[in-house]
Design a protein around this motif. Structure first.
Motif, PDB file in Angstrom:
ATOM      1  N   PHE A   1      13.849   5.585  -4.568  1.00 17.40           N
ATOM      2  CA  PHE A   1      12.627   4.884  -4.169  1.00 17.40           C
ATOM      3  C   PHE A   1      12.367   3.677  -5.077  1.00 17.40           C
ATOM      4  N   VAL A   2      12.462   3.890  -6.389  1.00 15.95           N
ATOM      5  CA  VAL A   2      12.232   2.794  -7.353  1.00 15.95           C
ATOM      6  C   VAL A   2      13.311   1.723  -7.205  1.00 15.95           C
ATOM      7  N   TRP A   3      14.553   2.160  -7.128  1.00 21.81           N
ATOM      8  CA  TRP A   3      15.692   1.241  -7.033  1.00 21.81           C
ATOM      9  C   TRP A   3      15.568   0.314  -5.820  1.00 21.81           C
ATOM     10  N   LYS A   4      15.180   0.876  -4.668  1.00 24.24           N
ATOM     11  CA  LYS A   4      15.180   0.110  -3.425  1.00 24.24           C
ATOM     12  C   LYS A   4      13.867  -0.644  -3.152  1.00 24.24           C
ATOM     13  N   LEU A   5      12.724  -0.083  -3.539  1.00 23.87           N
ATOM     14  CA  LEU A   5      11.453  -0.621  -3.062  1.00 23.87           C
ATOM     15  C   LEU A   5      10.505  -1.194  -4.116  1.00 23.87           C
TER      16      LEU A   5
ATOM     17  N   ILE B   1       0.841  -1.202   0.000  1.00 24.61           N
ATOM     18  CA  ILE B   1       0.000   0.000   0.000  1.00 24.61           C
ATOM     19  C   ILE B   1       0.877   1.253   0.000  1.00 24.61           C
ATOM     20  N   ILE B   2       1.952   1.223   0.805  1.00 26.66           N
ATOM     21  CA  ILE B   2       2.867   2.373   0.877  1.00 26.66           C
ATOM     22  C   ILE B   2       3.524   2.629  -0.478  1.00 26.66           C
TER      23      ILE B   2
ATOM     24  N   LEU C   1       4.290   5.873  -5.242  1.00 32.13           N
ATOM     25  CA  LEU C   1       4.323   5.985  -6.713  1.00 32.13           C
ATOM     26  C   LEU C   1       3.477   7.178  -7.157  1.00 32.13           C
ATOM     27  N   SER C   2       2.266   7.284  -6.570  1.00 32.00           N
ATOM     28  CA  SER C   2       1.349   8.370  -6.917  1.00 32.00           C
ATOM     29  C   SER C   2       1.889   9.729  -6.490  1.00 32.00           C
TER      30      SER C   2
ATOM     31  N   GLY D   1      -9.281  -3.121  -5.961  1.00 32.87           N
ATOM     32  CA  GLY D   1     -10.203  -1.986  -6.072  1.00 32.87           C
ATOM     33  C   GLY D   1      -9.953  -0.927  -5.021  1.00 32.87           C
ATOM     34  N   ARG D   2      -9.852  -1.331  -3.757  1.00 29.55           N
ATOM     35  CA  ARG D   2      -9.659  -0.376  -2.661  1.00 29.55           C
ATOM     36  C   ARG D   2      -8.253   0.204  -2.654  1.00 29.55           C
ATOM     37  N   ALA D   3      -7.255  -0.639  -2.945  1.00 32.54           N
ATOM     38  CA  ALA D   3      -5.862  -0.170  -2.933  1.00 32.54           C
ATOM     39  C   ALA D   3      -5.614   0.853  -4.046  1.00 32.54           C
TER      40      ALA D   3
END
Length: 458
Positions: free
Chosen positions: A436-440, A263-264, A269-270, A390-392
């Motif tokens: 952020f992309v590289w690690k997670l 979820i995080i 990303l958003s 849907g909710r996520a």
């Protein structure tokens, strides 16, 4: 397989009309804004604050629409939710163009009429919020895994294309007419023009199926299998349905039951997609170029150049996302955006104005359009397991519209403080997005939606 490809592509094109309307509704205000100000704001002696709130009122609807999209997608399905979005677009187009309908005298500006205009714009915003969440989800759940990235990326192309279409429509309505006519009639036609693609979208949705993932979730296995057979062929369809049923049956479906990380990641990303400053570049492009020394006509021309760059580099993403993967494109895009924004910050600091500024803005927007623009939507549509999707997705989309509203509304005040600091901040966000992309962020290229279940299991 040829028929399957045609069928999948046809469904995708219908769904991406929701993306086109997203772009259309977001950008239609650009041509009508000054006329709305003259008719509803200045004529009543209202403040610039009221003007700003009126012009951005649709964004409030976007946040609401994103928030309720998960409930609608889960309760009535992806397809019917898109039908509701189409109806909201249609009502908003007619109401924004003729806010006097039933209750007010035409041409008489009152506070009541201003409230009504804002009401219709919020209605359109709810449609945008719902479409922005459900269109990528719908395409992601229909598409085979080997071309899913490409098909979801078409939605970003549709958003940019919708913006481009409405710029030409607004120009066509205004061209050759007097300012008095535009302020009296022209702005209404700009809003009313949206009713045509909205009606077409609503009509064509009757001819596309519900997604097999949603049907399986509602235990309509025979219907789900029939659609999967059309898309993937008989032998593969049974395997996919079995995988879907396992993910649906063996899980509670509670939002946090796959852990908080998924979820995080969706939320970040958003948020990063907006905090890198793209909507500032899109919404305020003419103003940016004017502040850097371009004449008004030249600034509009430079904005059109940017529009063409956006389209070309979105196509680059569509062609490469399923070959190179999601992570490499995002990381390359982050570096390109950081280079562009830090260079613009440096130019602003030394007050250097010229072609170099345009070049680095193009470097920045091209980097965004071949990466974070489409790929963020691809990942949001596919990283969440079936039972919480849907909710996520709704949570991620609310985060995106809230971040959009924050960045767009703080830009003028930040620029008043310092242009170099403003663009430096967006450059820093671009750099942080790389790490952020590289690690997670996991690579999802070639994985089925059902494989996301094992990816996030503790």
């Amino acid at each position: 397989m040829k028929n399957n490809s045609f069928y999948i592509f046809s469904i995708t094109i219908v769904a991406t009309l929701g993306g086109l309307l997203f772009g259309y509704d977001t950008a239609v205000i650009s041509g009508a804004e000054k006329s709305v100000q003259a008719f509803l704001i200045d004529s009543q002696g209202l403040s610039t604050l009221i003007h700003g709130l009126t012009i951005s009122s649709a964004l409030i609807g976007c946040i609401i629409g994103g928030g309720i999209s998960g409930i609608f997608a889960l309760k009535i399905g992806r397809r019917k939710s898109l039908m509701i979005a189409a109806l909201l677009f249609f009502i908003s187009a007619l109401g924004s163009g003729y806010p006097e309908f039933l209750f007010f005298e035409k041409g008489q500006a009152t506070m009541g009429l201003l409230y009504m205009f804002n009401f219709y714009r919020v209605i359109g915003g709810i449609g945008v919020g719902m479409a922005s969440a459900i269109v990528p989800m719908y395409i992601g759940e229909i598409a085979p895994e080997n071309i899913r990235g490409r098909l979801v990326s078409i939605n970003q192309f549709a958003i940019i294309f919708g913006m481009l279409v409405v710029y030409f429509v607004n120009w066509g309505i205004a061209n050759g007419n007097s300012l008095e006519w535009i302020n009296e009639v022209g702005w209404r036609r700009m809003f009313l023009s949206e009713s045509i693609p909205a009606a077409l979208f609503g009509l064509l949705l009757f001819f596309v199926p519900e997604t097999p993932r949603y049907l399986a979730l509602k235990e309509k296995d025979n219907e789900a299998l029939a659609i999967l057979e059309k898309i993937n062929g008989k032998s593969r369809a049974k395997e996919i349905l079995d995988d879907i049923k396992k993910t649906v049956e063996h899980h509670s479906g509670k939002l946090w039951s796959y852990g908080k990380l998924v979820i995080i990641i969706g939320i970040l990303l958003s948020v990063f997609q907006q905090f890198v400053g793209i909507n500032v570049a899109l919404y305020y492009a003419p103003r940016i170029f004017e502040s850097m020394g371009a004449a008004k006509d030249a600034s509009m021309l430079q904005t059109i150049v940017m529009g063409l760059v956006n389209v070309i580099f979105t196509v680059v993403a569509i062609l490469t996302v399923d070959k190179w993967g999601r992570k490499p494109l995002l990381m390359v895009g982050s570096i390109g955006m950081a280079v562009g924004m830090f260079a613009i910050a440096g130019l602003a600091f030394f007050e250097i104005i010229g072609t170099s500024t345009l070049v680095f803005i193009i470097v920045y927007t091209a980097s965004f359009m071949m990466s974070w623009g489409p790929i963020c939507w691809v990942l949001i549509s596919e990283i969440f397991p079936n039972k919480i999707r849907g909710r996520a997705v709704a949570i991620a989309v609310v985060a995106q519209w809230t971040a959009n509203y924050f960045i767009s509304s703080t830009y003028p005040a930040m620029m008043e403080f310092s242009g170099a600091v403003t663009y430096g901040f967006y450059g820093l966000m671009s750099l942080l997005s790389f790490f952020f992309v590289w690690k997670l962020v996991p690579e999802t290229k070639g994985k089925t939606l059902e494989e996301m279940e094992t990816l996030w299991k503790k």
